[in-house]
Design an enzyme around this catalytic site. Structure first.
Site, short mmCIF file in Angstrom:
data_model
loop_
_atom_site.label_atom_id
_atom_site.label_comp_id
_atom_site.label_asym_id
_atom_site.label_seq_id
_atom_site.Cartn_x
_atom_site.Cartn_y
_atom_site.Cartn_z
N VAL A 72 0.87 -1.18 0.00
CA VAL A 72 0.00 0.00 0.00
C VAL A 72 0.91 1.23 0.00
O VAL A 72 1.51 1.56 1.02
CB VAL A 72 -0.95 0.00 1.22
CG1 VAL A 72 -1.86 1.21 1.18
CG2 VAL A 72 -1.76 -1.30 1.26
N ILE A 73 1.01 1.86 -1.16
CA ILE A 73 1.93 2.98 -1.36
C ILE A 73 1.17 4.30 -1.24
O ILE A 73 0.05 4.44 -1.73
CB ILE A 73 2.62 2.85 -2.74
CG1 ILE A 73 3.48 1.56 -2.75
CG2 ILE A 73 3.46 4.08 -3.06
CD1 ILE A 73 4.07 1.20 -4.08
N HIS B 206 -5.79 7.93 1.43
CA HIS B 206 -6.49 6.71 1.02
C HIS B 206 -5.70 5.45 1.42
O HIS B 206 -6.28 4.44 1.80
CB HIS B 206 -6.72 6.74 -0.49
CG HIS B 206 -7.51 5.61 -1.02
ND1 HIS B 206 -8.86 5.47 -0.77
CD2 HIS B 206 -7.15 4.55 -1.80
CE1 HIS B 206 -9.30 4.37 -1.37
NE2 HIS B 206 -8.29 3.80 -1.99
N ARG C 190 11.25 -3.02 1.08
CA ARG C 190 10.58 -3.89 2.05
C ARG C 190 10.06 -5.20 1.43
O ARG C 190 9.31 -5.93 2.07
CB ARG C 190 9.43 -3.13 2.70
CG ARG C 190 9.89 -2.02 3.63
CD ARG C 190 8.73 -1.21 4.17
NE ARG C 190 9.14 -0.26 5.17
CZ ARG C 190 9.57 0.97 4.94
NH1 ARG C 190 9.65 1.40 3.68
NH2 ARG C 190 9.92 1.77 5.91
#
Length: 137
Positions: free
Chosen positions: A67-68, A74, A114
């Site tokens: 989730v960038i 958002h 990551r």
């Protein structure tokens, strides 16, 4: 032990290598990855995770995604929602659900850095599944 992966196709330049690292880690632990299901995005994982947890042969599920951060918050909404869904499904089905979802609040570069963290979700599922099996006898 048999586990399943649910992998987000969104940010696939990050999630595809995450899946590979997670698979290698499962193999190093002697665990079979019985199913891999691709979904459009992290937010879309919950019903697939639920369906997999309903299968008797699946001992746990690892959710893999990235989730960038975008222009709004958002990413925070999505990450919190799926983490909550994962723990609720784990409790409902009494099987572990591993959170190998990186973010929120990270850049694309941080997401790439990551990628190896995907193995942490596998590690958690395997260790919790083994602990549950030991407790149950």
């Amino acid at each position: 032990m048999k586990i399943a992966f649910v992998v987000s196709e969104f940010n696939s330049e990050v999630t595809a290598p995450m899946e590979q690292r997670a698979r290698r880690h499962a193999e190093s632990l002697g665990v079979e990855v019985a199913r891999v299901v691709l979904v459009p995005g992290v937010y879309d994982m919950a019903p697939v995770v639920k369906a997999l947890l309903q299968r008797k042969e699946i001992d746990g599920v690892v959710m893999i995604g990235a989730v960038i951060k975008g222009d709004t918050n958002h990413d925070e909404l999505i990450a919190h929602a799926i983490a909550d869904a994962g723990i609720r499904l784990s409790i409902e089905f009494d099987k572990p659900v591993g959170l190998a979802i990186t973010g929120p609040g990270m850049t694309g570069g941080q997401a790439v850095a990551r990628i190896d963290n995907a193995k942490n979700g596998v590690e958690a599922v395997v260790r919790v599944a083994r602990a549950l099996k030991e407790i149950r006898g």
